[in-house]
Design a protein around this motif. Structure first.
Motif, PDB file in Angstrom:
ATOM      1  N   ILE A  11      -9.346  -2.777   1.675  1.00 33.75           N
ATOM      2  CA  ILE A  11      -9.831  -1.287   1.889  1.00 33.75           C
ATOM      3  C   ILE A  11      -8.350  -0.375   1.881  1.00 33.75           C
ATOM      4  O   ILE A  11      -7.413  -0.980   2.229  1.00 33.75           O
ATOM      5  CB  ILE A  11     -10.117  -1.471   3.451  1.00 33.75           C
ATOM      6  CG1 ILE A  11     -11.356  -2.179   3.516  1.00 33.75           C
ATOM      7  CG2 ILE A  11     -10.265   0.156   4.308  1.00 33.75           C
ATOM      8  CD1 ILE A  11     -12.166  -2.119   5.049  1.00 33.75           C
ATOM      9  N   ILE A  59      -6.914   2.992   2.411  1.00 40.39           N
ATOM     10  CA  ILE A  59      -6.775   4.229   3.329  1.00 40.39           C
ATOM     11  C   ILE A  59      -6.491   5.493   2.769  1.00 40.39           C
ATOM     12  O   ILE A  59      -5.436   5.630   1.861  1.00 40.39           O
ATOM     13  CB  ILE A  59      -5.706   4.116   4.418  1.00 40.39           C
ATOM     14  CG1 ILE A  59      -6.120   2.886   5.485  1.00 40.39           C
ATOM     15  CG2 ILE A  59      -5.525   5.240   5.475  1.00 40.39           C
ATOM     16  CD1 ILE A  59      -5.115   2.570   6.669  1.00 40.39           C
ATOM     17  N   ALA A 112      -4.071   0.150  -3.327  1.00 44.68           N
ATOM     18  CA  ALA A 112      -5.450  -0.948  -2.628  1.00 44.68           C
ATOM     19  C   ALA A 112      -5.974  -1.037  -4.204  1.00 44.68           C
ATOM     20  O   ALA A 112      -6.370  -2.299  -4.276  1.00 44.68           O
ATOM     21  CB  ALA A 112      -6.308  -0.036  -1.704  1.00 44.68           C
ATOM     22  N   ALA A 129     -18.402   0.355   4.286  1.00 43.56           N
ATOM     23  CA  ALA A 129     -17.046  -0.068   4.939  1.00 43.56           C
ATOM     24  C   ALA A 129     -17.224  -0.674   6.379  1.00 43.56           C
ATOM     25  O   ALA A 129     -16.636  -1.745   6.866  1.00 43.56           O
ATOM     26  CB  ALA A 129     -16.004   0.795   4.816  1.00 43.56           C
ATOM     27  N   LEU A 169     -16.273  -4.283   7.629  1.00 39.50           N
ATOM     28  CA  LEU A 169     -15.400  -4.446   8.871  1.00 39.50           C
ATOM     29  C   LEU A 169     -16.168  -5.100   9.779  1.00 39.50           C
ATOM     30  O   LEU A 169     -15.595  -5.731  10.826  1.00 39.50           O
ATOM     31  CB  LEU A 169     -15.087  -2.990   9.315  1.00 39.50           C
ATOM     32  CG  LEU A 169     -14.046  -2.309   8.433  1.00 39.50           C
ATOM     33  CD1 LEU A 169     -14.018  -0.801   8.888  1.00 39.50           C
ATOM     34  CD2 LEU A 169     -12.571  -3.080   8.424  1.00 39.50           C
ATOM     35  N   ILE A 206      -9.590  -8.823   5.329  1.00 38.67           N
ATOM     36  CA  ILE A 206      -9.505  -7.786   4.690  1.00 38.67           C
ATOM     37  C   ILE A 206      -7.933  -7.391   5.004  1.00 38.67           C
ATOM     38  O   ILE A 206      -7.444  -7.373   5.641  1.00 38.67           O
ATOM     39  CB  ILE A 206     -10.425  -6.599   5.678  1.00 38.67           C
ATOM     40  CG1 ILE A 206     -11.903  -7.170   5.655  1.00 38.67           C
ATOM     41  CG2 ILE A 206     -10.245  -5.374   4.956  1.00 38.67           C
ATOM     42  CD1 ILE A 206     -12.861  -6.151   6.371  1.00 38.67           C
ATOM     43  N   VAL A 260      -6.172  -4.182   4.677  1.00 40.22           N
ATOM     44  CA  VAL A 260      -6.227  -2.715   4.861  1.00 40.22           C
ATOM     45  C   VAL A 260      -4.731  -2.084   4.285  1.00 40.22           C
ATOM     46  O   VAL A 260      -3.888  -2.381   4.907  1.00 40.22           O
ATOM     47  CB  VAL A 260      -6.349  -2.395   6.327  1.00 40.22           C
ATOM     48  CG1 VAL A 260      -6.358  -1.027   6.540  1.00 40.22           C
ATOM     49  CG2 VAL A 260      -7.576  -3.063   6.979  1.00 40.22           C
ATOM     50  N   ASP A 274      -2.148   0.887   3.083  1.00 42.13           N
ATOM     51  CA  ASP A 274      -1.821   2.220   2.956  1.00 42.13           C
ATOM     52  C   ASP A 274      -0.326   2.177   2.352  1.00 42.13           C
ATOM     53  O   ASP A 274       0.439   1.186   2.278  1.00 42.13           O
ATOM     54  CB  ASP A 274      -1.603   2.765   4.540  1.00 42.13           C
ATOM     55  CG  ASP A 274      -1.733   4.340   4.681  1.00 42.13           C
ATOM     56  OD1 ASP A 274      -1.923   4.997   3.627  1.00 42.13           O
ATOM     57  OD2 ASP A 274      -1.793   4.598   5.712  1.00 42.13           O
ATOM     58  N   PHE A 294      -2.826   3.161  11.597  1.00 43.38           N
ATOM     59  CA  PHE A 294      -3.446   1.900  12.110  1.00 43.38           C
ATOM     60  C   PHE A 294      -4.014   1.850  13.403  1.00 43.38           C
ATOM     61  O   PHE A 294      -5.206   1.409  13.766  1.00 43.38           O
ATOM     62  CB  PHE A 294      -2.300   0.745  11.898  1.00 43.38           C
ATOM     63  CG  PHE A 294      -2.294   0.499  10.504  1.00 43.38           C
ATOM     64  CD1 PHE A 294      -3.065   0.010   9.599  1.00 43.38           C
ATOM     65  CD2 PHE A 294      -1.016   0.846   9.760  1.00 43.38           C
ATOM     66  CE1 PHE A 294      -2.725  -0.305   8.290  1.00 43.38           C
ATOM     67  CE2 PHE A 294      -0.782   0.774   8.374  1.00 43.38           C
ATOM     68  CZ  PHE A 294      -1.651  -0.072   7.543  1.00 43.38           C
ATOM     69  N   LEU A 320      -7.461   3.233  13.560  1.00 47.52           N
ATOM     70  CA  LEU A 320      -8.273   2.631  12.740  1.00 47.52           C
ATOM     71  C   LEU A 320      -8.582   1.298  13.868  1.00 47.52           C
ATOM     72  O   LEU A 320      -9.929   1.174  14.223  1.00 47.52           O
ATOM     73  CB  LEU A 320      -7.536   1.794  11.683  1.00 47.52           C
ATOM     74  CG  LEU A 320      -8.554   0.617  11.245  1.00 47.52           C
ATOM     75  CD1 LEU A 320      -9.940   1.391  10.400  1.00 47.52           C
ATOM     76  CD2 LEU A 320      -7.861  -0.034   9.934  1.00 47.52           C
ATOM     77  N   LEU A 341      -8.333  -8.666   9.938  1.00 42.34           N
ATOM     78  CA  LEU A 341      -7.634  -7.504   9.022  1.00 42.34           C
ATOM     79  C   LEU A 341      -6.173  -7.818   9.134  1.00 42.34           C
ATOM     80  O   LEU A 341      -5.596  -8.627  10.249  1.00 42.34           O
ATOM     81  CB  LEU A 341      -7.859  -6.194   9.914  1.00 42.34           C
ATOM     82  CG  LEU A 341      -8.943  -5.755  10.169  1.00 42.34           C
ATOM     83  CD1 LEU A 341      -9.004  -4.252  10.720  1.00 42.34           C
ATOM     84  CD2 LEU A 341     -10.190  -5.597   8.848  1.00 42.34           C
ATOM     85  N   ASP A 386      -2.786  -5.589   7.942  1.00 39.60           N
ATOM     86  CA  ASP A 386      -2.167  -4.551   7.367  1.00 39.60           C
ATOM     87  C   ASP A 386      -1.260  -4.491   6.462  1.00 39.60           C
ATOM     88  O   ASP A 386      -0.446  -5.383   6.485  1.00 39.60           O
ATOM     89  CB  ASP A 386      -1.480  -3.695   8.748  1.00 39.60           C
ATOM     90  CG  ASP A 386      -2.071  -3.772  10.206  1.00 39.60           C
ATOM     91  OD1 ASP A 386      -3.582  -3.891  10.107  1.00 39.60           O
ATOM     92  OD2 ASP A 386      -1.603  -3.896  11.055  1.00 39.60           O
TER      93      ASP A 386
END
Length: 146
Positions: A31, A33, A41, A72, A76, A83, A85, A87, A96, A99, A109, A111
């Motif tokens: 995913i 952002i 991404a 999405a 999620l 996933i 995620v 950025d 974050f 989110l 998830l 990050d």
């Protein structure tokens, strides 16, 4: 404030560092952002061979804008998913935080950011570089005339 201008070679080095770390996590989806996280991404999605889905979290207004498509949301909310995620930078951690605290999540998830500011209140799972100063990071896809 000093500006640090990055090149595409800098981005390539970050992605080459992050790819094997993400590959070990058995990521099912990536995913990105919107806006800054979309390019890294998509690159990671191609490297992993996994589907990419964008979401929007914008905090540059008087109120946060969080726009998560139905696709999405489905990804999620599926606890079978793992996933990444993505950025571009974790500055304060607010993206974050929004989110995790304003979107329903059942999936696992991770990050993933290119740059993580040491002063951020959010601890990301994976970053290619840590920033220990207040430099403004200018990515190669951004307008350099700001």
């Amino acid at each position: 404030m000093n500006k640090q201008y990055l090149t595409w070679a800098d981005i390539d080095m970050c992605m080459e560092y992050l790819y094997p770390l993400c590959d070990e996590l058995d990521i099912t989806h990536v995913i990105g952002i919107n806006r800054g996280g979309l390019i890294p991404a998509v690159i990671l999605s191609h490297m992993l061979g996994k589907p990419h889905v964008p979401i929007t979290i914008t905090l540059r207004h008087d109120w946060p804008i969080i726009d998560v498509s139905d696709k999405a949301k489905d990804i999620l909310n599926d606890k079978r998913n793992t996933i990444a995620v993505v950025d571009d930078i974790n500055d304060s951690g607010a993206t974050f935080d929004n989110l995790y605290n304003k979107v329903e999540i059942s999936a696992k998830l991770y990050d993933v950011v290119l740059f993580d500011r040491a002063s951020s209140k959010w601890d990301v799972h994976l970053s290619a570089k840590t920033i220990h100063n207040d430099d403004w990071i200018v990515f190669p896809w951004e307008d350099r005339n700001e």
